[in-house]
Design a protein around this motif. Sequence first.
Motif, PDB file in Angstrom:
ATOM      1  N   ASN A 198     -15.560  42.980 -53.890  1.00 49.35           N
ATOM      2  CA  ASN A 198     -14.150  42.813 -53.535  1.00 49.35           C
ATOM      3  C   ASN A 198     -13.652  44.065 -52.828  1.00 49.35           C
ATOM      4  N   THR A 199     -13.089  43.889 -51.639  1.00 53.10           N
ATOM      5  CA  THR A 199     -12.524  45.007 -50.904  1.00 53.10           C
ATOM      6  C   THR A 199     -11.035  44.762 -50.698  1.00 53.10           C
ATOM      7  N   HIS A 200     -10.214  45.659 -51.219  1.00 53.79           N
ATOM      8  CA  HIS A 200      -8.759  45.524 -51.158  1.00 53.79           C
ATOM      9  C   HIS A 200      -8.186  46.472 -50.108  1.00 53.79           C
ATOM     10  N   HIS A 201      -7.173  45.992 -49.379  1.00 58.90           N
ATOM     11  CA  HIS A 201      -6.461  46.798 -48.396  1.00 58.90           C
ATOM     12  C   HIS A 201      -4.958  46.619 -48.627  1.00 58.90           C
ATOM     13  N   SER A 202      -4.215  47.709 -48.676  1.00 62.30           N
ATOM     14  CA  SER A 202      -2.760  47.648 -48.834  1.00 62.30           C
ATOM     15  C   SER A 202      -2.102  48.524 -47.765  1.00 62.30           C
ATOM     16  N   TYR A 203      -1.055  47.991 -47.151  1.00 65.18           N
ATOM     17  CA  TYR A 203      -0.342  48.696 -46.087  1.00 65.18           C
ATOM     18  C   TYR A 203       1.158  48.669 -46.403  1.00 65.18           C
ATOM     19  N   VAL A 204       1.805  49.814 -46.292  1.00 69.94           N
ATOM     20  CA  VAL A 204       3.233  49.922 -46.569  1.00 69.94           C
ATOM     21  C   VAL A 204       3.904  50.625 -45.399  1.00 69.94           C
ATOM     22  N   GLN A 205       5.010  50.073 -44.941  1.00 65.50           N
ATOM     23  CA  GLN A 205       5.813  50.728 -43.901  1.00 65.50           C
ATOM     24  C   GLN A 205       7.159  51.094 -44.501  1.00 65.50           C
ATOM     25  N   LEU A 206       7.488  52.377 -44.483  1.00 65.19           N
ATOM     26  CA  LEU A 206       8.746  52.896 -45.000  1.00 65.19           C
ATOM     27  C   LEU A 206       9.643  53.239 -43.820  1.00 65.19           C
ATOM     28  N   LYS A 207      10.913  52.836 -43.878  1.00 64.45           N
ATOM     29  CA  LYS A 207      11.810  53.009 -42.742  1.00 64.45           C
ATOM     30  C   LYS A 207      12.987  53.901 -43.089  1.00 64.45           C
ATOM     31  N   ALA A 208      13.553  54.509 -42.051  1.00 60.06           N
ATOM     32  CA  ALA A 208      14.634  55.471 -42.238  1.00 60.06           C
ATOM     33  C   ALA A 208      15.924  54.818 -42.722  1.00 60.06           C
ATOM     34  N   ASP A 209      16.066  53.503 -42.553  1.00 57.44           N
ATOM     35  CA  ASP A 209      17.266  52.832 -43.047  1.00 57.44           C
ATOM     36  C   ASP A 209      17.131  52.410 -44.510  1.00 57.44           C
ATOM     37  N   GLY A 210      16.032  52.823 -45.153  1.00 54.09           N
ATOM     38  CA  GLY A 210      15.834  52.510 -46.564  1.00 54.09           C
ATOM     39  C   GLY A 210      15.086  51.222 -46.823  1.00 54.09           C
ATOM     40  N   THR A 211      14.775  50.447 -45.784  1.00 51.85           N
ATOM     41  CA  THR A 211      14.017  49.217 -45.960  1.00 51.85           C
ATOM     42  C   THR A 211      12.521  49.507 -45.867  1.00 51.85           C
ATOM     43  N   ALA A 212      11.718  48.518 -46.207  1.00 53.12           N
ATOM     44  CA  ALA A 212      10.258  48.688 -46.185  1.00 53.12           C
ATOM     45  C   ALA A 212       9.605  47.324 -46.063  1.00 53.12           C
ATOM     46  N   SER A 213       8.309  47.323 -45.782  1.00 51.38           N
ATOM     47  CA  SER A 213       7.542  46.075 -45.771  1.00 51.38           C
ATOM     48  C   SER A 213       6.166  46.349 -46.364  1.00 51.38           C
ATOM     49  N   CYS A 214       5.552  45.299 -46.911  1.00 50.20           N
ATOM     50  CA  CYS A 214       4.252  45.413 -47.569  1.00 50.20           C
ATOM     51  C   CYS A 214       3.304  44.382 -46.972  1.00 50.20           C
ATOM     52  N   ARG A 215       2.066  44.783 -46.727  1.00 48.51           N
ATOM     53  CA  ARG A 215       1.039  43.849 -46.263  1.00 48.51           C
ATOM     54  C   ARG A 215      -0.235  44.101 -47.052  1.00 48.51           C
ATOM     55  N   PHE A 216      -0.920  43.024 -47.394  1.00 48.94           N
ATOM     56  CA  PHE A 216      -2.089  43.117 -48.253  1.00 48.94           C
ATOM     57  C   PHE A 216      -3.221  42.263 -47.699  1.00 48.94           C
ATOM     58  N   ASP A 217      -4.453  42.755 -47.859  1.00 50.81           N
ATOM     59  CA  ASP A 217      -5.646  41.983 -47.529  1.00 50.81           C
ATOM     60  C   ASP A 217      -6.647  42.155 -48.656  1.00 50.81           C
ATOM     61  N   VAL A 218      -7.472  41.132 -48.870  1.00 51.39           N
ATOM     62  CA  VAL A 218      -8.620  41.281 -49.748  1.00 51.39           C
ATOM     63  C   VAL A 218      -9.777  40.521 -49.127  1.00 51.39           C
ATOM     64  N   GLU A 219     -10.942  41.153 -49.100  1.00 54.77           N
ATOM     65  CA  GLU A 219     -12.163  40.534 -48.594  1.00 54.77           C
ATOM     66  C   GLU A 219     -13.106  40.332 -49.772  1.00 54.77           C
ATOM     67  N   LEU A 220     -13.564  39.093 -49.938  1.00 53.51           N
ATOM     68  CA  LEU A 220     -14.422  38.743 -51.061  1.00 53.51           C
ATOM     69  C   LEU A 220     -15.776  38.295 -50.526  1.00 53.51           C
ATOM     70  N   ARG A 221     -16.832  38.977 -50.937  1.00 49.95           N
ATOM     71  CA  ARG A 221     -18.168  38.604 -50.457  1.00 49.95           C
ATOM     72  C   ARG A 221     -18.510  37.182 -50.896  1.00 49.95           C
ATOM     73  N   HIS A 222     -18.222  36.859 -52.144  1.00 49.84           N
ATOM     74  CA  HIS A 222     -18.313  35.500 -52.665  1.00 49.84           C
ATOM     75  C   HIS A 222     -17.166  35.301 -53.643  1.00 49.84           C
ATOM     76  N   THR A 223     -16.823  34.055 -53.886  1.00 51.61           N
ATOM     77  CA  THR A 223     -15.756  33.733 -54.822  1.00 51.61           C
ATOM     78  C   THR A 223     -16.259  32.688 -55.808  1.00 51.61           C
ATOM     79  N   PHE A 224     -15.371  32.268 -56.687  1.00 50.75           N
ATOM     80  CA  PHE A 224     -15.691  31.227 -57.650  1.00 50.75           C
ATOM     81  C   PHE A 224     -14.447  30.381 -57.830  1.00 50.75           C
ATOM     82  N   VAL A 225     -14.617  29.107 -58.091  1.00 53.23           N
ATOM     83  CA  VAL A 225     -13.472  28.219 -58.299  1.00 53.23           C
ATOM     84  C   VAL A 225     -12.575  28.777 -59.402  1.00 53.23           C
ATOM     85  N   GLY A 226     -11.288  28.838 -59.133  1.00 56.33           N
ATOM     86  CA  GLY A 226     -10.326  29.348 -60.104  1.00 56.33           C
ATOM     87  C   GLY A 226      -9.975  30.805 -59.935  1.00 56.33           C
ATOM     88  N   TRP A 227     -10.754  31.559 -59.119  1.00 50.47           N
ATOM     89  CA  TRP A 227     -10.353  32.931 -58.840  1.00 50.47           C
ATOM     90  C   TRP A 227      -8.977  32.899 -58.176  1.00 50.47           C
TER      91      TRP A 227
END
Length: 234
Positions: A198-227
Amino acid sequence: MNSRLSIAAVSAVSLVALLGGTTVATAQESDPAPKSCDGVRLTGELPAPAPGQAVSGQITIGADCEPERVSVQHGPASARSARTATAAGNAAAATTAKATTAAGHQLRGWNEMYDCCNIRMTGLYTASSWDTANGRITTGGTTATQEWNREPWDAGWSLTSQTAKDDCVTDCAEVNSEAHADFAYQGVFDPTGDWYDNTHHSYVQLKADGTASCRFDVELRHTFVGWNWRYGCE
């Protein structure tokens, strides 16, 4: 599991989440072994909520091995967020003299994978703090931490690599932060250590007006039903 994702059939599955969030799932390479679903890349993007509020999303690997859309949820921030914000504020105060007009903004993010029994396997967490004055970010930045599940016989998930960086920390128009963490598994479900990653990526943008945004990715080599993948910020 015998049910599998096919790249020929599903090259990109777009999942449009409700209430302002977007989610995309893209199939990765197939593998002939039938013991789990193929790997996927899951992406979620969220607007940061108002202070004291949280926004989150969840995607589950369904019985057909395809990601199932789940609506973005809004609600009150957790007690953990308040503790994180206080700690981040104290750390910033210890190193920087704040202007009297500083806003003192904080944001916490999470990016987690759970198995079909709702046991958290791997997680990447961010804590951001930024102060603003005169249309600029005077000081700001994001710290990252990682958590993973170990099995009692010295097996399970392990952290194999992690990185984090901010593109600016003082006198910034905005601050763009990113964090990455890679986890490998070797244990009762795969003694070879070659199947799950499992490879996790998180990105955050902080702005001068006090607002922000969040972006997330995850890469899974294999998964299983119910994950299921859970992500959000508050």
